[in-house]
Design a protein around this motif. Structure first.
Motif, short mmCIF file in Angstrom:
data_model
loop_
_atom_site.label_atom_id
_atom_site.label_comp_id
_atom_site.label_asym_id
_atom_site.label_seq_id
_atom_site.Cartn_x
_atom_site.Cartn_y
_atom_site.Cartn_z
N PHE A 196 0.89 -1.08 -0.09
CA PHE A 196 0.05 0.13 -0.08
C PHE A 196 0.68 1.20 -0.04
CE2 PHE A 196 -2.52 3.34 1.98
CZ PHE A 196 -3.72 3.40 1.42
N LEU A 197 1.83 1.39 0.83
CA LEU A 197 2.65 2.45 0.96
C LEU A 197 3.41 2.62 -0.60
CD1 LEU A 197 1.87 2.60 3.83
CD2 LEU A 197 4.39 3.23 4.22
N THR A 198 3.95 1.68 -1.01
CA THR A 198 4.53 1.78 -2.41
C THR A 198 3.59 2.30 -3.40
OG1 THR A 198 6.22 -0.18 -1.97
CG2 THR A 198 5.77 0.55 -3.86
N ALA A 199 2.46 1.63 -3.34
CA ALA A 199 1.45 2.00 -4.39
C ALA A 199 1.01 3.64 -4.13
CB ALA A 199 0.14 1.34 -4.44
N ALA A 200 1.20 4.04 -2.92
CA ALA A 200 0.83 5.32 -2.64
C ALA A 200 1.92 6.33 -2.75
CB ALA A 200 0.44 5.50 -0.99
N GLU A 201 3.13 5.56 -3.46
CA GLU A 201 4.25 6.58 -3.71
C GLU A 201 5.07 7.06 -2.49
OE1 GLU A 201 3.15 9.12 -6.96
OE2 GLU A 201 2.56 7.38 -8.25
N HIS A 202 4.90 6.54 -1.36
CA HIS A 202 5.33 7.02 0.03
C HIS A 202 6.92 6.54 0.02
CE1 HIS A 202 5.55 8.88 3.53
NE2 HIS A 202 6.01 7.77 4.12
N ARG A 203 7.70 7.36 0.19
CA ARG A 203 9.07 7.09 0.42
C ARG A 203 9.80 7.13 1.69
NH1 ARG A 203 7.67 5.42 -3.50
NH2 ARG A 203 8.08 5.78 -5.69
N GLY A 204 8.89 7.62 2.80
CA GLY A 204 9.47 7.71 4.05
C GLY A 204 9.07 6.59 4.87
N THR A 234 -4.29 7.75 -4.74
CA THR A 234 -2.95 7.32 -5.61
C THR A 234 -2.41 5.89 -5.45
OG1 THR A 234 -2.03 9.77 -5.00
CG2 THR A 234 -0.51 7.83 -5.43
N ALA A 235 -2.90 5.28 -4.31
CA ALA A 235 -2.52 3.88 -4.12
C ALA A 235 -3.55 3.14 -4.90
CB ALA A 235 -2.74 3.35 -2.58
N LEU A 236 -4.74 3.44 -5.18
CA LEU A 236 -5.68 2.64 -5.91
C LEU A 236 -5.35 2.84 -7.61
CD1 LEU A 236 -8.92 3.64 -3.99
CD2 LEU A 236 -7.67 1.34 -3.83
N ARG A 237 -4.91 4.07 -7.86
CA ARG A 237 -4.67 4.47 -9.43
C ARG A 237 -3.47 3.38 -9.62
NH1 ARG A 237 -5.75 10.11 -7.96
NH2 ARG A 237 -7.68 10.47 -9.02
N ASN A 238 -2.60 3.37 -8.72
CA ASN A 238 -1.31 2.59 -8.86
C ASN A 238 -1.30 0.86 -8.73
OD1 ASN A 238 0.19 4.61 -9.59
ND2 ASN A 238 0.87 5.36 -7.51
N GLY A 239 -2.74 0.62 -8.69
CA GLY A 239 -2.74 -1.06 -8.57
C GLY A 239 -3.05 -1.79 -7.12
N PHE A 240 -3.14 -0.79 -6.28
CA PHE A 240 -3.48 -1.81 -5.06
C PHE A 240 -4.93 -2.09 -4.79
CE2 PHE A 240 -4.62 -2.52 -0.50
CZ PHE A 240 -3.59 -2.90 -0.09
N HIS A 241 -5.30 -3.29 -4.78
CA HIS A 241 -6.65 -3.64 -4.91
C HIS A 241 -7.13 -4.01 -3.17
CE1 HIS A 241 -6.43 -4.10 -9.14
NE2 HIS A 241 -5.25 -4.72 -8.86
N PRO A 242 -8.06 -3.29 -2.80
CA PRO A 242 -8.61 -3.44 -1.48
C PRO A 242 -9.57 -4.70 -1.65
CG PRO A 242 -9.77 -1.75 -2.52
CD PRO A 242 -8.75 -2.25 -3.41
N GLN A 243 -9.88 -5.33 -0.37
CA GLN A 243 -10.59 -6.51 -0.38
C GLN A 243 -12.25 -5.86 -0.46
OE1 GLN A 243 -9.80 -8.31 3.48
NE2 GLN A 243 -7.51 -8.20 2.98
N LEU A 244 -13.00 -6.47 -1.36
CA LEU A 244 -14.19 -5.93 -1.36
C LEU A 244 -15.28 -7.12 -1.23
CD1 LEU A 244 -13.80 -4.02 -4.93
CD2 LEU A 244 -13.77 -2.95 -2.28
N ARG A 245 -16.55 -6.80 -0.76
CA ARG A 245 -17.55 -7.79 -0.51
C ARG A 245 -18.55 -7.15 -1.37
NH1 ARG A 245 -18.92 -7.60 5.68
NH2 ARG A 245 -20.36 -9.33 4.94
N LEU A 246 -18.59 -7.59 -2.55
CA LEU A 246 -19.45 -7.28 -3.76
C LEU A 246 -20.72 -8.18 -3.75
CD1 LEU A 246 -16.94 -6.64 -6.81
CD2 LEU A 246 -18.31 -5.07 -5.16
N PRO A 247 -21.93 -7.93 -4.29
CA PRO A 247 -22.94 -8.79 -4.38
C PRO A 247 -22.75 -9.61 -5.32
CG PRO A 247 -23.50 -6.36 -4.63
CD PRO A 247 -22.05 -6.36 -4.57
N GLN A 248 -23.37 -11.00 -5.05
CA GLN A 248 -22.97 -12.13 -5.81
C GLN A 248 -23.06 -11.89 -7.13
OE1 GLN A 248 -21.86 -14.58 -3.70
NE2 GLN A 248 -21.17 -15.63 -5.70
N ASP A 249 -23.96 -11.18 -7.92
CA ASP A 249 -24.07 -10.99 -9.35
C ASP A 249 -22.99 -10.19 -9.90
OD1 ASP A 249 -25.23 -8.84 -8.14
OD2 ASP A 249 -26.75 -8.34 -9.36
N LEU A 250 -22.08 -9.62 -9.17
CA LEU A 250 -21.05 -8.62 -9.72
C LEU A 250 -19.58 -9.40 -9.54
CD1 LEU A 250 -22.18 -5.27 -8.47
CD2 LEU A 250 -22.27 -6.15 -10.74
N LEU A 251 -19.74 -10.46 -9.06
CA LEU A 251 -18.56 -11.40 -8.75
C LEU A 251 -17.90 -12.08 -10.08
CD1 LEU A 251 -19.10 -12.81 -5.09
CD2 LEU A 251 -17.70 -10.79 -5.98
#
Length: 205
Positions: free
Chosen positions: A100-108, A188-205
């Motif tokens: 996540f921190l890498t995808a957020a482009e954080h260096r500290g 920024t992290a989402l744009r750079n490809g970090f994928h959070p865990q989602l609980r989507l409706p069954q018809d969207l899986l």
């Protein structure tokens, strides 16, 4: 009676029976009697290290809202936790934390990121979370926006309205400028490809 420990994408903390898939921590937000009545004080955070954690880790057991222990908060899924201003825990989710921190482009270090994230999410001395304006078409998947009817998750060309019970039937992704709940470093992290865990409706899986 459900405890006041379910966090909405807006940051509101409510009492609701739907179980969360992610746990979080913002410090001690309850008083010494909350283990009996399940309600919070006026506080909504006590430190800047807002984390989201797995529900089970190393067979640890906790008594909810125990005196002098941090308040256990719960989120429907990780996208909700992100919208409310949290990031992956460095202990129970070490690999996700680093990614996540890498995808957020954080260096500290992590404390400096927490300071940056807190400035992006919180209005000082108001115990409220910020809303920022963005063009809807530029927002990444899994970001949360605020529609007239309430918060909604963006996914491809859809917006999924959110209620305490979960995601409702999708509608079309909005166009033009819109109020965004997810803080800028997390976008920024989402744009750079970090994928959070989602609980989507069954018809969207």
């Amino acid at each position: 009676m459900p405890r006041q420990n379910r966090v909405m994408p807006t940051g509101d903390i409510i009492a609701h029976p739907t179980r969360g898939a992610v746990m979080g921590n913002r410090g001690i937000l309850h008083d010494d009697t909350a283990h009996q009545h399940g309600q919070l004080t006026h506080r909504r955070w006590r430190h800047k290290a807002w984390v989201c954690c797995v529900l089970a880790f190393k067979d640890r057991r906790r008594r909810l809202m125990a005196p002098n222990r941090y308040t256990e908060l719960f989120f429907f899924d990780e996208a909700v936790a992100f919208a409310a201003g949290h990031r992956p825990c460095a202990e129970c989710r070490r690999a996700d934390h680093r990614s996540f921190l890498t995808a957020a482009e954080h260096r500290g270090d992590t404390p400096s990121f927490d300071t940056e994230l807190h400035a992006a999410r919180a209005i000082p001395r108001a115990y409220q979370l910020r809303r920022t304006l963005h063009e809807a078409q530029t927002l990444p998947n899994a970001s949360f926006v605020l529609l007239d009817a309430g918060p909604a998750l963006l996914l491809d060309d859809m917006a999924l309205p959110f209620t305490p019970d979960g995601y409702a039937a999708p509608c079309k992704r909005p166009e033009g400028q819109i109020a965004v709940l997810t803080p800028a470093p997390t976008l920024t992290a989402l744009r750079n490809g970090f994928h959070p865990q989602l609980r989507l409706p069954q018809d969207l899986l």
